[in-house]
Design a protein around this motif. Sequence first.
Motif, mmCIF file in Angstrom:
data_model
loop_
_atom_site.group_PDB
_atom_site.id
_atom_site.type_symbol
_atom_site.label_atom_id
_atom_site.label_comp_id
_atom_site.label_asym_id
_atom_site.label_seq_id
_atom_site.Cartn_x
_atom_site.Cartn_y
_atom_site.Cartn_z
ATOM 1 N N GLY A 208 0.825 -1.195 0.000
ATOM 2 C CA GLY A 208 0.000 0.000 0.000
ATOM 3 C C GLY A 208 0.861 1.247 0.000
ATOM 4 O O GLY A 208 2.028 1.209 -0.402
ATOM 5 N N GLY A 209 0.315 2.333 0.508
ATOM 6 C CA GLY A 209 1.029 3.595 0.491
ATOM 7 C C GLY A 209 2.229 3.650 1.409
ATOM 8 O O GLY A 209 3.149 4.442 1.185
ATOM 9 N N ASN A 210 2.254 2.830 2.459
ATOM 10 C CA ASN A 210 3.361 2.835 3.415
ATOM 11 C C ASN A 210 4.262 1.622 3.294
ATOM 12 O O ASN A 210 5.006 1.300 4.207
ATOM 13 C CB ASN A 210 2.815 2.924 4.847
ATOM 14 C CG ASN A 210 2.122 4.245 5.111
ATOM 15 O OD1 ASN A 210 2.545 5.276 4.613
ATOM 16 N ND2 ASN A 210 1.046 4.217 5.872
ATOM 17 N N GLY A 232 -0.327 8.207 2.608
ATOM 18 C CA GLY A 232 0.023 7.813 3.961
ATOM 19 C C GLY A 232 1.257 8.533 4.476
ATOM 20 O O GLY A 232 1.926 9.279 3.753
ATOM 21 N N ALA A 233 1.564 8.300 5.744
ATOM 22 C CA ALA A 233 2.673 8.994 6.401
ATOM 23 C C ALA A 233 4.003 8.730 5.723
ATOM 24 O O ALA A 233 4.895 9.579 5.737
ATOM 25 C CB ALA A 233 2.740 8.577 7.871
ATOM 26 N N LEU A 234 4.152 7.547 5.127
ATOM 27 C CA LEU A 234 5.414 7.180 4.488
ATOM 28 C C LEU A 234 5.339 7.277 2.978
ATOM 29 O O LEU A 234 6.117 6.634 2.273
ATOM 30 C CB LEU A 234 5.822 5.764 4.901
ATOM 31 C CG LEU A 234 6.016 5.519 6.393
ATOM 32 C CD1 LEU A 234 6.412 4.075 6.652
ATOM 33 C CD2 LEU A 234 7.070 6.468 6.961
ATOM 34 N N PHE A 277 7.429 16.095 -1.807
ATOM 35 C CA PHE A 277 6.452 16.643 -2.740
ATOM 36 C C PHE A 277 5.014 16.320 -2.318
ATOM 37 O O PHE A 277 4.073 16.650 -3.024
ATOM 38 C CB PHE A 277 6.690 16.088 -4.148
ATOM 39 C CG PHE A 277 8.038 16.438 -4.718
ATOM 40 C CD1 PHE A 277 8.282 17.701 -5.219
ATOM 41 C CD2 PHE A 277 9.062 15.511 -4.723
ATOM 42 C CE1 PHE A 277 9.525 18.036 -5.745
ATOM 43 C CE2 PHE A 277 10.307 15.828 -5.241
ATOM 44 C CZ PHE A 277 10.546 17.097 -5.745
ATOM 45 N N ALA A 278 4.865 15.685 -1.143
ATOM 46 C CA ALA A 278 3.531 15.294 -0.677
ATOM 47 C C ALA A 278 2.730 16.527 -0.265
ATOM 48 O O ALA A 278 3.278 17.534 0.179
ATOM 49 C CB ALA A 278 3.645 14.324 0.489
ATOM 50 N N GLN A 283 -3.490 13.307 6.073
ATOM 51 C CA GLN A 283 -3.228 12.146 5.219
ATOM 52 C C GLN A 283 -2.381 12.606 4.038
ATOM 53 O O GLN A 283 -2.893 12.884 2.958
ATOM 54 C CB GLN A 283 -4.552 11.526 4.732
ATOM 55 C CG GLN A 283 -4.398 10.243 3.931
ATOM 56 C CD GLN A 283 -4.011 9.051 4.780
ATOM 57 O OE1 GLN A 283 -3.653 9.189 5.940
ATOM 58 N NE2 GLN A 283 -4.076 7.867 4.208
ATOM 59 N N PRO A 284 -1.033 12.682 4.208
ATOM 60 C CA PRO A 284 -0.178 13.141 3.116
ATOM 61 C C PRO A 284 -0.324 12.246 1.887
ATOM 62 O O PRO A 284 -0.529 11.032 2.006
ATOM 63 C CB PRO A 284 1.232 13.037 3.709
ATOM 64 C CG PRO A 284 1.033 13.012 5.188
ATOM 65 C CD PRO A 284 -0.274 12.318 5.406
#
Length: 349
Positions: A208-210, A232-234, A277-278, A283-284
């Motif tokens: 997923g996003g992380n 997500g954070a990562l 760039f987030a 919720q980045p």
Amino acid sequence: MDGIVPMEERLAASDISRYKIVRQNWFAYNPMRLNIGSIARWHGDSDILVSPDYVVFRCLDESHHCALSADYLDHFRHSDQWDAFVSEAGDGGVRVRIYYNDIAQLRLSLPGIAEQQKIADCLDSLDDLIAAEGQTLEALRRHKQGLMEQLFPQEGETQPRLRFPEFREGPDWDEIRIARACDLKAGDFVPAPMIAEKHRNGLYPCYGGNGLRGYVASYTHDGRYVLVGRQGALCGNVVLCDGRFHATEHALVATPSTGVDLEWLLYALHALRLNRFATGQAQPGLSVRVLDEIGISVPAELVEQQRIAGCLSSLDARIVAQSRRLDVLNRHKRGLLQQLFPNLEEEPR
């Protein structure tokens, strides 16, 4: 030790009459925080002071028939028996309170003082080895980071500061957009209840996003791909996937363009630090539109890309091997602690 510092390093209250003295090899802990490790032993030569909220105690020395080595107790604090005690003892809701009368009831196997010290010395040696191996791992990681800063152009630059000798007279790198270097496409949604935490037969890694999210019964891709987390954070994390895996809608699958090496792309995207760039606070996230427009410098010759990727992948292999060695040592220590500090209902092995 974390948790206890000389008073001159902190702002002392105007009235310290109620503060407690801590001498060498004495212990102090916060009864409201013992369950999360708020305890330490003071190793310094000079006496220090701690807040009156702390509980301070010392071990009985060799003159007592129940002598307890401070070194032995210090290692006991990392055993399963200690963890079980602090999680079950005390009273309270959110914060478990464990006062001196509670901790004084703790029962543990207590060999003679000489044997206690031998046990502590053995574990000290293992701790020293673990610390040394950990320093080696961190040194490898720092070396890789420094090498990447040299092998890839930095922000505002189009050429790397370091090139391998055989390419120093070669053509300059081409400055293009990420959209020209690779094709980014999001994966497919998978319901959270369908994702298992642990791997078992018939399941595939789910990203997923992380990063790795768990394991699912379906897969979206089969082969070698670079994945970029976009939510997500990562978000902005970059991983290389090999084999069958499921990419969720929060992961972007990067397919390199003709003339772009897959593994080089992995390191190049990592070097760009895409997380900066987030957008968004709670919720980045990263959009494909934003990523596509980011500039990336690419070696004109495929062989130079492969040389860079080969160098960094070899270093990654060393980092993985060192990390596994450290894991083995930590597991070995955990096993030793279980045997050296058994539950009283069990016989030592």
